[in-house]
Design a protein around this motif. Structure first.
Motif, PDB file in Angstrom:
ATOM      1  N   THR A  56       0.715  -1.669  -0.079  1.00 38.58           N
ATOM      2  CA  THR A  56       0.004   0.060  -0.169  1.00 38.58           C
ATOM      3  C   THR A  56       0.636   1.380   0.271  1.00 38.58           C
ATOM      4  OG1 THR A  56      -2.026  -1.441   1.543  1.00 38.58           O
ATOM      5  CG2 THR A  56      -1.549   0.931   1.161  1.00 38.58           C
ATOM      6  N   GLY A  57       0.839   2.136  -0.665  1.00 37.97           N
ATOM      7  CA  GLY A  57       1.180   3.498  -0.874  1.00 37.97           C
ATOM      8  C   GLY A  57       0.462   4.158   0.528  1.00 37.97           C
ATOM      9  N   ASP A  58       0.604   3.842   1.398  1.00 41.54           N
ATOM     10  CA  ASP A  58       0.605   5.155   2.264  1.00 41.54           C
ATOM     11  C   ASP A  58       1.849   4.455   3.806  1.00 41.54           C
ATOM     12  OD1 ASP A  58      -0.430   6.209   4.089  1.00 41.54           O
ATOM     13  OD2 ASP A  58      -2.660   5.081   3.784  1.00 41.54           O
ATOM     14  N   CYS A  59       2.635   5.923   3.314  1.00 42.10           N
ATOM     15  CA  CYS A  59       3.206   5.991   4.893  1.00 42.10           C
ATOM     16  C   CYS A  59       2.815   6.899   5.271  1.00 42.10           C
ATOM     17  CB  CYS A  59       4.226   6.657   4.315  1.00 42.10           C
ATOM     18  SG  CYS A  59       5.353   5.604   2.703  1.00 42.10           S
ATOM     19  N   SER A  60       1.308   7.283   5.908  1.00 40.05           N
ATOM     20  CA  SER A  60       0.763   8.377   6.611  1.00 40.05           C
ATOM     21  C   SER A  60       1.172   7.987   8.250  1.00 40.05           C
ATOM     22  CB  SER A  60      -0.675   9.079   6.629  1.00 40.05           C
ATOM     23  OG  SER A  60      -1.558   7.282   6.878  1.00 40.05           O
ATOM     24  N   ASP A  68       4.600   4.685  12.322  1.00 42.53           N
ATOM     25  CA  ASP A  68       5.288   3.563  12.490  1.00 42.53           C
ATOM     26  C   ASP A  68       5.370   3.182  10.793  1.00 42.53           C
ATOM     27  OD1 ASP A  68       2.833   2.412  12.342  1.00 42.53           O
ATOM     28  OD2 ASP A  68       3.425   1.586  14.046  1.00 42.53           O
ATOM     29  N   ALA A  69       4.735   3.919   9.598  1.00 37.53           N
ATOM     30  CA  ALA A  69       4.607   3.320   8.092  1.00 37.53           C
ATOM     31  C   ALA A  69       4.300   2.052   8.493  1.00 37.53           C
ATOM     32  CB  ALA A  69       6.113   3.244   7.722  1.00 37.53           C
ATOM     33  N   SER A  70       2.845   1.692   9.887  1.00 41.58           N
ATOM     34  CA  SER A  70       2.361   0.050   9.392  1.00 41.58           C
ATOM     35  C   SER A  70       0.927   0.836   8.705  1.00 41.58           C
ATOM     36  CB  SER A  70       1.516  -0.050  10.581  1.00 41.58           C
ATOM     37  OG  SER A  70       1.011   1.494  11.023  1.00 41.58           O
ATOM     38  N   SER A  71       0.943   1.577   7.774  1.00 45.03           N
ATOM     39  CA  SER A  71      -0.145   1.830   6.655  1.00 45.03           C
ATOM     40  C   SER A  71       0.352   1.473   5.192  1.00 45.03           C
ATOM     41  CB  SER A  71      -0.441   3.852   6.881  1.00 45.03           C
ATOM     42  OG  SER A  71       0.681   4.323   6.676  1.00 45.03           O
ATOM     43  N   ALA A  72       1.403   1.396   4.724  1.00 42.62           N
ATOM     44  CA  ALA A  72       2.039   0.805   3.931  1.00 42.62           C
ATOM     45  C   ALA A  72       1.805  -1.031   3.813  1.00 42.62           C
ATOM     46  CB  ALA A  72       3.157   0.907   3.846  1.00 42.62           C
ATOM     47  N   ILE A 104       9.930   1.128   1.820  1.00 39.79           N
ATOM     48  CA  ILE A 104       9.963   0.077   3.124  1.00 39.79           C
ATOM     49  C   ILE A 104      11.385  -0.039   3.616  1.00 39.79           C
ATOM     50  CG2 ILE A 104       9.521  -0.551   5.778  1.00 39.79           C
ATOM     51  CD1 ILE A 104       7.505   1.223   5.107  1.00 39.79           C
ATOM     52  N   VAL A 105      12.553   0.787   4.305  1.00 37.90           N
ATOM     53  CA  VAL A 105      13.717   0.709   5.133  1.00 37.90           C
ATOM     54  C   VAL A 105      13.320  -0.457   6.628  1.00 37.90           C
ATOM     55  CG1 VAL A 105      15.585   1.117   5.847  1.00 37.90           C
ATOM     56  CG2 VAL A 105      14.860   1.782   3.512  1.00 37.90           C
ATOM     57  N   HIS A 106      14.201  -1.349   6.609  1.00 37.94           N
ATOM     58  CA  HIS A 106      13.859  -2.069   7.985  1.00 37.94           C
ATOM     59  C   HIS A 106      14.981  -1.503   8.859  1.00 37.94           C
ATOM     60  CE1 HIS A 106       9.452  -4.186   7.340  1.00 37.94           C
ATOM     61  NE2 HIS A 106      10.299  -3.568   5.753  1.00 37.94           N
TER      62      HIS A 106
END
Length: 198
Positions: free
Chosen positions: A99-103, A106-110, A170-172
């Motif tokens: 998902t293209g959502d970084c809102s 914690d970027a869980s929206s991706a 995403i970078v972890h």
């Protein structure tokens, strides 16, 4: 009488020859249908765009950011660029997410890994892996990673199930162990960016 038999035999032979092409055509159509059903109809094999970019912004309270370019290459997409703000000498997982959502902070929206073929997680150069799986990146002594990784399976543009445009990178915080399901035990999401055409 012999003439009549000969004429009948010739007519039968000609009829058999005439029907052969339609049989072959039927076999070709059947083979073509079989070939088209062997590959999922909703996956593209080629990109319609020549490039895309990702601007990575910090997530989960990190200072990690960077910019990547994507281009079609071989069986998927090649990502190159630079990511800074990492610990010196550290190793990190990098994935395309669904998902293209970084809102979210914690970027869980991706969402989870980009996985249009519903495979198990694994290393990119093995038969079983997500479309978003890529090799780990390593930061230098200044905490900067020079990214040069490949994702096998995705394309750029066209709107098929494996189109990566509009997905997130995403970078972890940790390296991918390439084994743990579903995401390689890669830890927190420290940077996120959306893949944009151009």
């Amino acid at each position: 009488m012999k003439t009549a038999l000969l004429a009948t035999a010739c007519a039968l032979a000609l009829a058999a020859c005439a029907s052969t092409p339609s049989t072959d055509a039927g076999a070709e159509a059947g083979a073509s249908a079989a070939a088209s059903t062997s590959a999922p109809a909703n996956l593209a094999t080629e990109s319609t765009l020549s490039s895309a970019t990702v601007n990575l912004a910090a997530a989960s309270g990190s200072l990690v950011s960077g910019k990547l370019s994507l281009m079609p290459m071989g069986d998927g997409l090649h990502l190159q660029g630079e990511i800074g703000g990492l610990a010196p000498g550290s190793t990190h997982a990098i994935h395309i997410h669904e998902t293209g959502d970084c809102s979210a902070a914690d970027a869980s929206s991706a969402g989870g890994h980009f996985n249009p073929t519903a495979e198990a997680h694994g290393k990119v150069d093995t038969p079983t892996h997500h479309g978003g799986d890529m090799n780990n990146i390593v930061a230098n002594a200044d905490g900067v990673a020079q990214v040069d990784v490949h994702a096998s399976g995705p394309v750029l543009g066209g709107g098929a199930a494996n189109d990566a445009v509009g997905k997130a990178v995403i970078v972890h915080a940790d390296p991918d162990d390439y084994t743990s399901q579903p995401s390689g035990n890669a830890g927190a999401r420290v940077a996120c960016g959306v893949i944009s055409a151009g």
